[in-house]
Scaffold this motif. Structure first.
Motif, mmCIF file in Angstrom:
data_model
loop_
_atom_site.group_PDB
_atom_site.id
_atom_site.type_symbol
_atom_site.label_atom_id
_atom_site.label_comp_id
_atom_site.label_asym_id
_atom_site.label_seq_id
_atom_site.Cartn_x
_atom_site.Cartn_y
_atom_site.Cartn_z
ATOM 1 N N LYS A 191 0.846 -1.203 0.000
ATOM 2 C CA LYS A 191 0.000 0.000 0.000
ATOM 3 C C LYS A 191 0.880 1.251 0.000
ATOM 4 O O LYS A 191 1.851 1.340 0.743
ATOM 5 N N MET A 192 0.479 2.201 -0.832
ATOM 6 C CA MET A 192 1.249 3.440 -0.954
ATOM 7 C C MET A 192 0.993 4.359 0.241
ATOM 8 O O MET A 192 -0.133 4.488 0.705
ATOM 9 N N VAL A 193 2.060 4.969 0.753
ATOM 10 C CA VAL A 193 1.948 5.970 1.811
ATOM 11 C C VAL A 193 2.554 7.268 1.276
ATOM 12 O O VAL A 193 3.704 7.281 0.828
ATOM 13 N N ILE A 194 1.762 8.332 1.300
ATOM 14 C CA ILE A 194 2.231 9.632 0.808
ATOM 15 C C ILE A 194 2.143 10.646 1.939
ATOM 16 O O ILE A 194 1.105 10.777 2.583
ATOM 17 N N GLY A 195 3.228 11.338 2.207
ATOM 18 C CA GLY A 195 3.235 12.428 3.181
ATOM 19 C C GLY A 195 3.284 13.750 2.446
ATOM 20 O O GLY A 195 4.127 13.945 1.568
ATOM 21 N N LEU A 196 2.378 14.655 2.773
ATOM 22 C CA LEU A 196 2.299 15.922 2.041
ATOM 23 C C LEU A 196 2.079 17.081 3.016
ATOM 24 O O LEU A 196 1.140 17.054 3.804
ATOM 25 N N ILE A 197 2.967 18.053 2.967
ATOM 26 C CA ILE A 197 2.798 19.277 3.753
ATOM 27 C C ILE A 197 2.576 20.402 2.745
ATOM 28 O O ILE A 197 3.499 20.813 2.046
ATOM 29 N N SER A 198 1.337 20.863 2.640
ATOM 30 C CA SER A 198 1.022 21.830 1.590
ATOM 31 C C SER A 198 -0.317 22.493 1.857
ATOM 32 O O SER A 198 -1.136 21.987 2.621
ATOM 33 N N ARG A 199 -0.509 23.625 1.204
ATOM 34 C CA ARG A 199 -1.843 24.211 1.156
ATOM 35 C C ARG A 199 -2.667 23.455 0.121
ATOM 36 O O ARG A 199 -2.142 23.017 -0.901
ATOM 37 N N LEU A 200 -3.963 23.312 0.378
ATOM 38 C CA LEU A 200 -4.839 22.604 -0.559
ATOM 39 C C LEU A 200 -5.270 23.578 -1.651
ATOM 40 O O LEU A 200 -6.339 24.178 -1.604
ATOM 41 N N THR A 201 -4.399 23.744 -2.642
ATOM 42 C CA THR A 201 -4.622 24.745 -3.676
ATOM 43 C C THR A 201 -4.084 24.274 -5.005
ATOM 44 O O THR A 201 -3.125 23.474 -5.065
ATOM 45 N N ASN A 202 -4.685 24.770 -6.085
ATOM 46 C CA ASN A 202 -4.219 24.438 -7.422
ATOM 47 C C ASN A 202 -2.787 24.887 -7.664
ATOM 48 O O ASN A 202 -2.063 24.310 -8.479
ATOM 49 N N GLN A 203 -2.356 25.960 -6.959
ATOM 50 C CA GLN A 203 -0.988 26.457 -7.115
ATOM 51 C C GLN A 203 0.038 25.377 -6.798
ATOM 52 O O GLN A 203 1.142 25.380 -7.302
ATOM 53 N N LYS A 204 -0.350 24.431 -5.921
ATOM 54 C CA LYS A 204 0.549 23.352 -5.513
ATOM 55 C C LYS A 204 0.298 22.077 -6.325
ATOM 56 O O LYS A 204 0.816 21.018 -5.988
ATOM 57 N N GLY A 205 -0.531 22.186 -7.362
ATOM 58 C CA GLY A 205 -0.793 21.034 -8.211
ATOM 59 C C GLY A 205 -1.846 20.088 -7.690
ATOM 60 O O GLY A 205 -2.009 18.989 -8.208
ATOM 61 N N LEU A 206 -2.577 20.488 -6.663
ATOM 62 C CA LEU A 206 -3.529 19.567 -6.035
ATOM 63 C C LEU A 206 -4.835 19.431 -6.807
ATOM 64 O O LEU A 206 -5.677 18.641 -6.451
ATOM 65 N N ASP A 207 -4.982 20.220 -7.898
ATOM 66 C CA ASP A 207 -6.169 20.026 -8.739
ATOM 67 C C ASP A 207 -6.050 18.697 -9.486
ATOM 68 O O ASP A 207 -7.047 18.158 -9.920
#
Length: 207
Positions: A191-207
């Motif tokens: 199972k994949m585990v991803i750690g992410l520290i970021s704002r939830l915004t398109n600027q960070k590629g989260l779209d």
């Protein structure tokens, strides 16, 4: 948020005077603390903390703290003379907290040399390119990064298992297992585990 951060900036400086501790440098980040340089040179200029210099770091120029000029003047208590087109005023009716901070800070830093240049262009200047070019003698890019000695996985005591370039594949699996166990996740190496520290915004590629 606008009145909250008007109060925060003033309260932070008032607290320093109350604690009888005067820093050499006050380091402010983004629009939320951008009124601090203005307060230092106006309301607090004759107090102990008024001797400090100010550094303003711009992490993201897109967010500037823009609101009705009269309301920001009311909430901040700043003097009339800072509400002009070269400092706080924008589009005649609004005030821009970040613009004022840029005008009154001793140094402006950004998260890289590239960003320091980009924000002075019309494409990335978010309406402040001309203002930033006027103040470009005090703009400096400092690359965001980590201390590679402190955060060295070969010596990091916070890891379940240390690893280097030779043992990374094997030992990172042991760290993944320890993380899954500590968080109550399914212990499964597939199972994949991803750690992410970021704002939830398109600027960070989260779209």
């Amino acid at each position: 948020d606008i009145p909250k951060f008007c109060y925060f900036a003033k309260a932070a400086l008032a607290a320093l005077n109350y604690l009888n501790w005067t820093p050499d440098v006050v380091h402010c980040h983004d629009w939320q603390a951008a009124l601090v340089p203005l307060y230092l040179r106006t309301c607090f200029q004759d107090t102990d903390v008024g001797r400090a210099i100010s550094v303003l770091t711009i992490h993201n120029l897109k967010f500037q703290g823009i609101y009705d000029r009269k309301m920001i003047q009311y909430w901040s208590g700043l003097p009339d003379y800072v509400f002009n087109k070269d400092c706080m005023t924008q589009n005649w009716l609004d005030a821009n907290m970040l613009k004022g901070g840029i005008a009154y800070s001793n140094k402006v830093t950004t998260v890289s040399n590239t960003y320091a240049w980009e924000i002075q262009t019309e494409e990335y200047g978010e309406g402040l390119a001309e203002h930033l070019r006027y103040h470009n003698n005090k703009i400096l890019g400092i690359v965001n990064g980590i201390d590679t000695d402190i955060w060295n996985p070969a010596t990091d005591k916070l890891l379940a298992t240390d690893y280097d370039e030779k043992s990374a594949i094997k030992n990172k699996k042991a760290n993944k297992k320890a993380l899954q166990e500590s968080l109550g996740l399914d212990v499964d190496e597939h199972k994949m585990v991803i750690g992410l520290i970021s704002r939830l915004t398109n600027q960070k590629g989260l779209d």
